[in-house]
Design a protein around this motif. Sequence first.
Motif, PDB file in Angstrom:
ATOM      1  N   LEU A  18       2.191   3.973   0.573  1.00 42.16           N
ATOM      2  CA  LEU A  18       0.982   4.052   1.690  1.00 42.16           C
ATOM      3  C   LEU A  18       0.179   2.856   1.255  1.00 42.16           C
ATOM      4  CD1 LEU A  18      -0.584   5.454   3.935  1.00 42.16           C
ATOM      5  CD2 LEU A  18      -1.794   6.892   2.337  1.00 42.16           C
ATOM      6  N   ALA A  19      -0.449   2.913   0.016  1.00 35.34           N
ATOM      7  CA  ALA A  19      -1.251   1.712  -0.444  1.00 35.34           C
ATOM      8  C   ALA A  19      -1.018   0.429   0.025  1.00 35.34           C
ATOM      9  CB  ALA A  19      -1.801   1.954  -1.701  1.00 35.34           C
ATOM     10  N   ALA A  20       0.564   0.363  -0.379  1.00 34.23           N
ATOM     11  CA  ALA A  20       1.357  -1.127   0.030  1.00 34.23           C
ATOM     12  C   ALA A  20       1.429  -1.333   1.629  1.00 34.23           C
ATOM     13  CB  ALA A  20       2.567  -0.988  -0.593  1.00 34.23           C
ATOM     14  N   GLY A  23      -2.299  -2.370   2.314  1.00 35.64           N
ATOM     15  CA  GLY A  23      -2.686  -3.827   1.618  1.00 35.64           C
ATOM     16  C   GLY A  23      -1.615  -4.997   2.525  1.00 35.64           C
ATOM     17  N   ALA A  24      -0.530  -4.455   2.852  1.00 36.26           N
ATOM     18  CA  ALA A  24       0.185  -5.738   3.691  1.00 36.26           C
ATOM     19  C   ALA A  24      -0.508  -5.809   4.895  1.00 36.26           C
ATOM     20  CB  ALA A  24       1.538  -5.143   3.917  1.00 36.26           C
ATOM     21  N   SER A  25      -0.985  -4.903   5.797  1.00 29.90           N
ATOM     22  CA  SER A  25      -1.575  -4.830   7.078  1.00 29.90           C
ATOM     23  C   SER A  25      -2.744  -5.785   6.780  1.00 29.90           C
ATOM     24  CB  SER A  25      -1.962  -3.684   7.541  1.00 29.90           C
ATOM     25  OG  SER A  25      -3.390  -3.024   6.780  1.00 29.90           O
ATOM     26  N   PHE A  26      -3.451  -6.119   5.530  1.00 30.24           N
ATOM     27  CA  PHE A  26      -4.785  -6.829   5.620  1.00 30.24           C
ATOM     28  C   PHE A  26      -4.055  -8.390   4.928  1.00 30.24           C
ATOM     29  CE2 PHE A  26      -6.966  -3.135   4.825  1.00 30.24           C
ATOM     30  CZ  PHE A  26      -7.887  -3.015   5.752  1.00 30.24           C
ATOM     31  N   LEU A  27      -3.020  -8.538   4.473  1.00 31.93           N
ATOM     32  CA  LEU A  27      -2.460  -9.571   3.868  1.00 31.93           C
ATOM     33  C   LEU A  27      -1.675 -10.400   4.868  1.00 31.93           C
ATOM     34  CD1 LEU A  27      -2.230  -8.784   0.168  1.00 31.93           C
ATOM     35  CD2 LEU A  27      -3.975  -9.943   1.065  1.00 31.93           C
ATOM     36  N   LEU A  28      -0.805  -9.780   5.415  1.00 33.31           N
ATOM     37  CA  LEU A  28       0.305 -10.238   6.284  1.00 33.31           C
ATOM     38  C   LEU A  28       0.125 -10.129   7.866  1.00 33.31           C
ATOM     39  CD1 LEU A  28       3.372  -9.155   4.171  1.00 33.31           C
ATOM     40  CD2 LEU A  28       2.218 -11.459   4.147  1.00 33.31           C
ATOM     41  N   THR A  29       0.254 -11.114   8.683  1.00 32.90           N
ATOM     42  CA  THR A  29       0.376 -10.868  10.071  1.00 32.90           C
ATOM     43  C   THR A  29       1.458 -11.480  10.771  1.00 32.90           C
ATOM     44  OG1 THR A  29      -1.075 -13.093  10.224  1.00 32.90           O
ATOM     45  CG2 THR A  29      -2.503 -11.248  10.018  1.00 32.90           C
ATOM     46  N   GLY A  30       1.552 -11.047  11.918  1.00 28.86           N
ATOM     47  CA  GLY A  30       2.590 -11.607  12.637  1.00 28.86           C
ATOM     48  C   GLY A  30       3.945 -10.966  12.447  1.00 28.86           C
ATOM     49  N   LEU A  31       5.117 -11.601  12.396  1.00 31.08           N
ATOM     50  CA  LEU A  31       6.614 -11.272  12.114  1.00 31.08           C
ATOM     51  C   LEU A  31       6.658 -10.660  10.633  1.00 31.08           C
ATOM     52  CD1 LEU A  31       8.981 -10.386  13.575  1.00 31.08           C
ATOM     53  CD2 LEU A  31       9.644 -13.027  13.201  1.00 31.08           C
ATOM     54  N   GLY A  33       4.726  -9.606   8.671  1.00 27.21           N
ATOM     55  CA  GLY A  33       3.756  -8.402   8.334  1.00 27.21           C
ATOM     56  C   GLY A  33       4.511  -7.127   8.955  1.00 27.21           C
ATOM     57  N   PHE A  34       5.324  -7.384  10.101  1.00 25.53           N
ATOM     58  CA  PHE A  34       5.670  -6.307  10.815  1.00 25.53           C
ATOM     59  C   PHE A  34       7.356  -6.171  10.025  1.00 25.53           C
ATOM     60  CE2 PHE A  34       9.328  -5.233  13.811  1.00 25.53           C
ATOM     61  CZ  PHE A  34       8.811  -3.889  14.319  1.00 25.53           C
ATOM     62  N   ALA A  35       7.770  -7.207   9.439  1.00 28.11           N
ATOM     63  CA  ALA A  35       8.887  -6.788   8.529  1.00 28.11           C
ATOM     64  C   ALA A  35       8.764  -5.981   7.429  1.00 28.11           C
ATOM     65  CB  ALA A  35       9.652  -8.203   8.543  1.00 28.11           C
ATOM     66  N   VAL A  36       7.613  -6.489   6.580  1.00 27.48           N
ATOM     67  CA  VAL A  36       7.367  -5.828   5.611  1.00 27.48           C
ATOM     68  C   VAL A  36       6.940  -4.586   5.805  1.00 27.48           C
ATOM     69  CG1 VAL A  36       5.595  -5.654   3.578  1.00 27.48           C
ATOM     70  CG2 VAL A  36       6.656  -7.717   4.238  1.00 27.48           C
ATOM     71  N   ILE A  40       8.602  -0.716   4.302  1.00 28.63           N
ATOM     72  CA  ILE A  40       8.102   0.144   3.838  1.00 28.63           C
ATOM     73  C   ILE A  40       8.379   1.425   4.281  1.00 28.63           C
ATOM     74  CG2 ILE A  40       5.688   0.729   2.899  1.00 28.63           C
ATOM     75  CD1 ILE A  40       5.117  -2.032   2.647  1.00 28.63           C
ATOM     76  N   THR A  41       8.232   1.348   5.783  1.00 26.85           N
ATOM     77  CA  THR A  41       8.415   2.571   6.652  1.00 26.85           C
ATOM     78  C   THR A  41      10.050   3.305   6.190  1.00 26.85           C
ATOM     79  OG1 THR A  41       7.150   1.964   8.120  1.00 26.85           O
ATOM     80  CG2 THR A  41       8.407   3.602   8.874  1.00 26.85           C
ATOM     81  N   LEU A  42      10.876   2.418   6.138  1.00 26.71           N
ATOM     82  CA  LEU A  42      11.994   2.757   6.140  1.00 26.71           C
ATOM     83  C   LEU A  42      12.309   3.423   4.647  1.00 26.71           C
ATOM     84  CD1 LEU A  42      15.211   2.925   6.813  1.00 26.71           C
ATOM     85  CD2 LEU A  42      15.211   0.871   5.908  1.00 26.71           C
ATOM     86  N   ALA A  43      11.457   2.878   3.478  1.00 29.74           N
ATOM     87  CA  ALA A  43      11.688   3.358   1.954  1.00 29.74           C
ATOM     88  C   ALA A  43      10.828   4.843   2.194  1.00 29.74           C
ATOM     89  CB  ALA A  43      10.933   2.728   1.147  1.00 29.74           C
ATOM     90  N   LYS A  44       9.573   4.928   2.965  1.00 33.89           N
ATOM     91  CA  LYS A  44       9.144   6.255   3.020  1.00 33.89           C
ATOM     92  C   LYS A  44       9.831   7.386   3.622  1.00 33.89           C
ATOM     93  CE  LYS A  44       5.092   4.500   4.492  1.00 33.89           C
ATOM     94  NZ  LYS A  44       3.656   4.398   5.010  1.00 33.89           N
TER      95      LYS A  44
END
Length: 87
Positions: A18-20, A23-31, A33-36, A40-44
């Motif tokens: 969840l923290a990742a 964090g990724a939503s603030f650091l990564l944008t566009g495609l 960010g969506f891929a990351v 993460i969602t698949l891992a959860k």
Amino acid sequence: MGKSLPLLLAWALLLLLLAATVGASFLLTGLPGFAVAMAITLAKAALVYWYFMHLREEGGLVRLAALFAAAWLLILLLLTGADYLTR
């Protein structure tokens, strides 16, 4: 305590993921960010399936049924998205 330790570790890992995600939503944008976010969602989702839905204690047929249910849900979501994009 021995049987609840894996569940506590899975819960802690879910909090870390969840923290990742945040964090990724603030650091990564566009495609990227969506891929990351999807990775993460698949891992959860895999953690929830494996530990909290007790698939680690089930036999192969139940695991296979859960896999096909997840695949069917993915197909439905992809077809819904394709329908939405073509209108």
